[in-house]
Design a protein around this motif. Structure first.
Motif, PDB file in Angstrom:
ATOM      1  N   LEU A   1      45.561  18.202 -71.859  1.00 49.66           N
ATOM      2  CA  LEU A   1      46.103  17.823 -73.160  1.00 49.66           C
ATOM      3  C   LEU A   1      44.995  17.373 -74.113  1.00 49.66           C
TER       4      LEU A   1
ATOM      5  N   TYR B   1      42.941  20.522 -75.014  1.00 49.39           N
ATOM      6  CA  TYR B   1      43.716  21.427 -75.865  1.00 49.39           C
ATOM      7  C   TYR B   1      43.850  20.882 -77.283  1.00 49.39           C
ATOM      8  N   SER B   2      44.122  19.593 -77.407  1.00 45.06           N
ATOM      9  CA  SER B   2      44.409  19.051 -78.735  1.00 45.06           C
ATOM     10  C   SER B   2      43.167  18.615 -79.511  1.00 45.06           C
TER      11      SER B   2
ATOM     12  N   THR C   1      39.456  25.949 -72.655  1.00 48.44           N
ATOM     13  CA  THR C   1      40.258  24.739 -72.476  1.00 48.44           C
ATOM     14  C   THR C   1      40.167  24.242 -71.044  1.00 48.44           C
TER      15      THR C   1
END
Length: 155
Positions: free
Chosen positions: A61, A64-65, A75
Motif C-alpha cells: 500500500l 503503490y500510493s 511496486t
C-alpha cells in the motif's frame, strides 16, 4: 503389519510414525525453556503468517500510493525494500512490526530477551530471501530465526 497400517503410517507422515514408535517430541519451545501455551510461548504458524500478510499489505500500500503510479513489478520491488526497512527498524527497536503487534507476537533474542539492530538487520535480510523462513525446526522457528538466534513469542 497389514497393508492398511502401512498405508496409514505413510499418509500420517514420519512424525506420526515416530510417535507411534514411542518417540517423545514434546511441545514447540520446550527445548528453549518456554511455556507450552499462553504468554511467552512460541507463536504458532497461523499468527505468524497473518502478521506477515498484514505487514506485506501495508508495504504494498505504501509503495503503490506513495512511490509508483500503478501496480506492477516496480511496486513489488519497492514493497520488498519497504518491508526490509520496516523489519529492521521496528524489530530492532521495539521488537515487533505493526502486523506482529496486531497478532500479539514479539521477536526476542534467545540469550538477552531483546533484539539489537544488528541482529534485526541479519534476521530481516534472511527473511527477505524467502527460503530461510520456509525451513522450520521442531520448535517451529524458521531458519532465519535460528541463524539470528531469535524467537517469535506470544505477547
Amino acid at each position: 503389519m497389514d497393508k492398511r497400517q502401512a498405508l496409514g503410517s505413510w499418509l500420517s507422515g514420519p512424525r506420526a510414525a515416530a510417535e507411534d514408535a514411542g518417540v517423545d517430541f514434546g511441545y514447540p519451545g520446550e527445548q528453549l525453556g518456554l511455556p507450552e501455551s499462553g504468554s511467552g510461548s512460541i507463536a504458532r504458524p497461523g499468527r505468524r503468517l497473518g502478521a506477515l500478510a498484514v505487514d506485506w499489505a501495508l508495504c504494498v500500500l505504501i509503495a503503490y500510493s506513495l512511490i509508483t503510479d500503478g501496480y506492477g513489478q516496480a511496486t513489488s520491488n519497492w514493497a520488498l525494500l519497504i518491508f526490509f526497512v520496516l523489519q529492521v527498524l521496528t524489530v530492532g527497536t521495539v521488537g515487533f512490526t505493526p502486523g506482529k503487534r496486531l497478532f500479539g507476537i514479539r521477536v526476542v533474542a534467545q540469550d538477552t530477551g531483546t533484539v539489537n539492530p544488528l541482529r534485526a538487520l541479519f534476521r530481516s535480510l534472511l527473511l527477505c530471501l524467502a527460503i530461510p523462513p520456509l525451513i522450520w525446526d521442531r520448535d517451529g522457528r524458521g531458519l532465519h530465526d535460528r541463524l539470528a538466534r531469535t524467537v517469535e513469542l506470544r505477547i
